[in-house]
Scaffold this motif. Structure first.
Motif, PDB file in Angstrom:
ATOM      1  N   LEU A 105       0.841  -1.259   0.138  1.00  0.00           N
ATOM      2  CA  LEU A 105      -0.178   0.129   0.039  1.00  0.00           C
ATOM      3  C   LEU A 105       0.906   1.376  -0.010  1.00  0.00           C
ATOM      4  N   THR A 106       1.854   1.251   0.962  1.00  0.00           N
ATOM      5  CA  THR A 106       2.389   2.622   0.967  1.00  0.00           C
ATOM      6  C   THR A 106       3.853   2.608   0.420  1.00  0.00           C
ATOM      7  N   ASN A 150     -10.860   5.864   9.630  1.00  0.00           N
ATOM      8  CA  ASN A 150     -11.619   4.574   8.685  1.00  0.00           C
ATOM      9  C   ASN A 150     -13.281   4.695   9.035  1.00  0.00           C
ATOM     10  N   HIS A 159     -14.809   7.783   7.359  1.00  0.00           N
ATOM     11  CA  HIS A 159     -14.924   8.419   5.883  1.00  0.00           C
ATOM     12  C   HIS A 159     -14.493   7.030   5.083  1.00  0.00           C
ATOM     13  N   GLY A 160     -14.240   5.913   5.607  1.00  0.00           N
ATOM     14  CA  GLY A 160     -13.993   4.676   4.757  1.00  0.00           C
ATOM     15  C   GLY A 160     -12.567   4.328   4.837  1.00  0.00           C
ATOM     16  N   HIS A 161     -12.502   3.190   4.204  1.00  0.00           N
ATOM     17  CA  HIS A 161     -10.989   2.640   4.298  1.00  0.00           C
ATOM     18  C   HIS A 161     -10.404   3.079   3.126  1.00  0.00           C
ATOM     19  N   LEU A 162     -11.120   3.535   2.035  1.00  0.00           N
ATOM     20  CA  LEU A 162     -10.129   4.329   0.769  1.00  0.00           C
ATOM     21  C   LEU A 162      -9.429   5.227   1.310  1.00  0.00           C
ATOM     22  N   ILE A 163     -10.345   6.371   2.032  1.00  0.00           N
ATOM     23  CA  ILE A 163      -9.839   7.604   2.556  1.00  0.00           C
ATOM     24  C   ILE A 163      -8.871   7.009   3.521  1.00  0.00           C
ATOM     25  N   ASP A 217      -6.791   4.512   3.422  1.00  0.00           N
ATOM     26  CA  ASP A 217      -5.472   4.241   2.664  1.00  0.00           C
ATOM     27  C   ASP A 217      -4.807   5.390   2.152  1.00  0.00           C
ATOM     28  N   GLU A 218      -5.452   6.494   1.667  1.00  0.00           N
ATOM     29  CA  GLU A 218      -4.890   7.577   1.025  1.00  0.00           C
ATOM     30  C   GLU A 218      -4.208   8.462   2.228  1.00  0.00           C
ATOM     31  N   LYS A 247      -0.955   6.465   2.749  1.00  0.00           N
ATOM     32  CA  LYS A 247      -0.007   6.589   1.708  1.00  0.00           C
ATOM     33  C   LYS A 247       0.649   7.926   1.956  1.00  0.00           C
ATOM     34  N   ILE A 262     -12.474  15.044   1.216  1.00  0.00           N
ATOM     35  CA  ILE A 262     -13.125  14.134   0.064  1.00  0.00           C
ATOM     36  C   ILE A 262     -13.449  14.648  -1.364  1.00  0.00           C
TER      37      ILE A 262
END
Length: 371
Positions: free
Chosen positions: A208-209, A249, A252-256, A258-259, A262, A316
């Motif tokens: 991921l990172t 998480n 805002h969700g796991h996609l945010i 993950d960003e 990173k 977002i």
């Protein structure tokens, strides 16, 4: 100067045939024998020389040209085999030094190593085949020599020479085929090693990172701690944790999330040097190994990372702003005679001091007394 193998084989074969022809013609009486002192320069016959040893006694030395040629060929082929087998030996030694990691290697890594082992096995088989060919070639030369020595008939001489020429051509063909197959194996191994290096690099990078993994961090910290202790040089460690990451998480969700991970990894990498090791220690926790860096310099680096990350504006895409995201840090320097595990525990303890004091802080352990 590097000679082409085919040309070298042709020269060697031509020299042997010419020597056999000269010897046969001499035995058949086509020309008179040369001076005895120069006989060794063209004859395939055995000869002896006499020298004086260290004790003053006369020492007789027997010379056998065919045996010498055969032994040189076998030694050369064996030496080539040692050179070709050296990478395999290095790989075995390297594997024995990291047995634990090898047992947990991913399937594609194991597959690539197996393919390399197969190609190295092919090369060893080719070397053995070449040794067998050399033995057959030497036997044919010895047979031709005996036939030439036992006959004075021009037809028989011609037949023996034809035999030598045919054996030489056969040896050339086999050498060319061995060379072609060795070159093909060399090319395959080069490609497989490149693939193996790429796979190993992926194996030590967090997917991921793109910073290093926990396993690589543990290995590097142990190695750098030993090196720092041996040379009495500085070694600093930074531990960092993104504040309230679970809320990010969940909200805002796991996609945010993950960003955010990173971006934090990229921010950390931006403020360190190439010799330093940035790793994802676990979840939202990261670490930086900094060889030859004091805790004061490491603290400045941690402060720069903290300030830049705090000042980022998160939002977002097409939605509402996320708000400020911060991180907490712990910093420590390796003490004399201290282990890597102890340094990690002290740094982690200072990270949780930053957490307990309100987060978004850098806390330094200045204790470098001998342990």
């Amino acid at each position: 100067m590097k000679l082409d193998s085919k040309r070298t084989a042709l020269i060697a074969g031509a020299a042997l045939v010419a020597a056999a022809l000269a010897f046969a013609l001499s035995r058949a009486g086509f020309f008179s024998a040369p001076d005895i002192s120069s006989l060794w320069s063209w004859s395939l016959d055995n000869w002896e020389t006499t020298s004086v040893g260290a004790s003053g006694d006369a020492v007789r030395v027997a010379h056998e040209p065919l045996a010498l040629a055969r032994n040189l060929a076998l030694i050369s082929a064996a030496f080539i085999g040692v050179l070709l087998g050296a990478p395999r030996v290095v790989e075995i030694v390297t594997r024995s030094g990291r047995a634990g990691a090898a047992t947990e290697a991913p399937e594609d890594l194991v597959k690539t190593r197996r393919l390399i082992d197969g190609e190295l096995g092919t090369i060893l088989s080719l070397v053995r085949s070449h040794l067998d060919s050399n033995k057959t070639y030497s036997a044919a030369l010895a047979k031709g020599h005996r036939e030439l020595a036992a006959t004075t008939s021009p037809d028989q001489i011609r037949a023996a020479i034809v035999l030598l020429i045919a054996e030489n051509q056969k040896m050339l063909r086999e050498t060319e085929e061995h060379q072609r197959r060795l070159e093909e194996s060399r090319r395959q191994i080069t490609e497989l090693r490149a693939e193996l290096a790429e796979t190993q690099e992926l194996n030590v990078r967090d997917s991921l990172t793109q910073v290093f993994t926990r396993r690589h961090f543990d290995e590097t910290l142990a190695r750098e701690a030993n090196a720092a202790s041996a040379t009495e040089s500085a070694l600093s460690l930074i531990m960092a944790d993104i504040d309230h990451f679970k809320k990010i998480n969940d909200g805002h969700g796991h996609l945010i999330g993950d960003e955010v991970l990173k971006n934090f990894a990229k921010t950390m990498s931006k403020h360190v040097e190439e010799k330093d090791t940035v790793a994802r220690y676990g979840g939202e926790e990261f670490a930086i190994i900094m060889p030859a860096v004091s805790f004061a310099e490491a603290k400045l680096a941690a402060e720069r990372i903290r300030a830049e990350f705090e000042n980022k504006k998160w939002a977002i895409k097409g939605g509402a702003p996320i708000g400020r995201i911060t991180a907490s840090f712990g910093v420590a320097q390796l003490a004399p005679r201290e282990s890597a595990e102890s340094l990690l525990q002290r740094t982690d303890a200072k990270l949780y001091v930053s957490k307990s004091r309100g987060r978004n802080l850098v806390t330094v352990d200045t204790d470098t007394t001998p342990r």
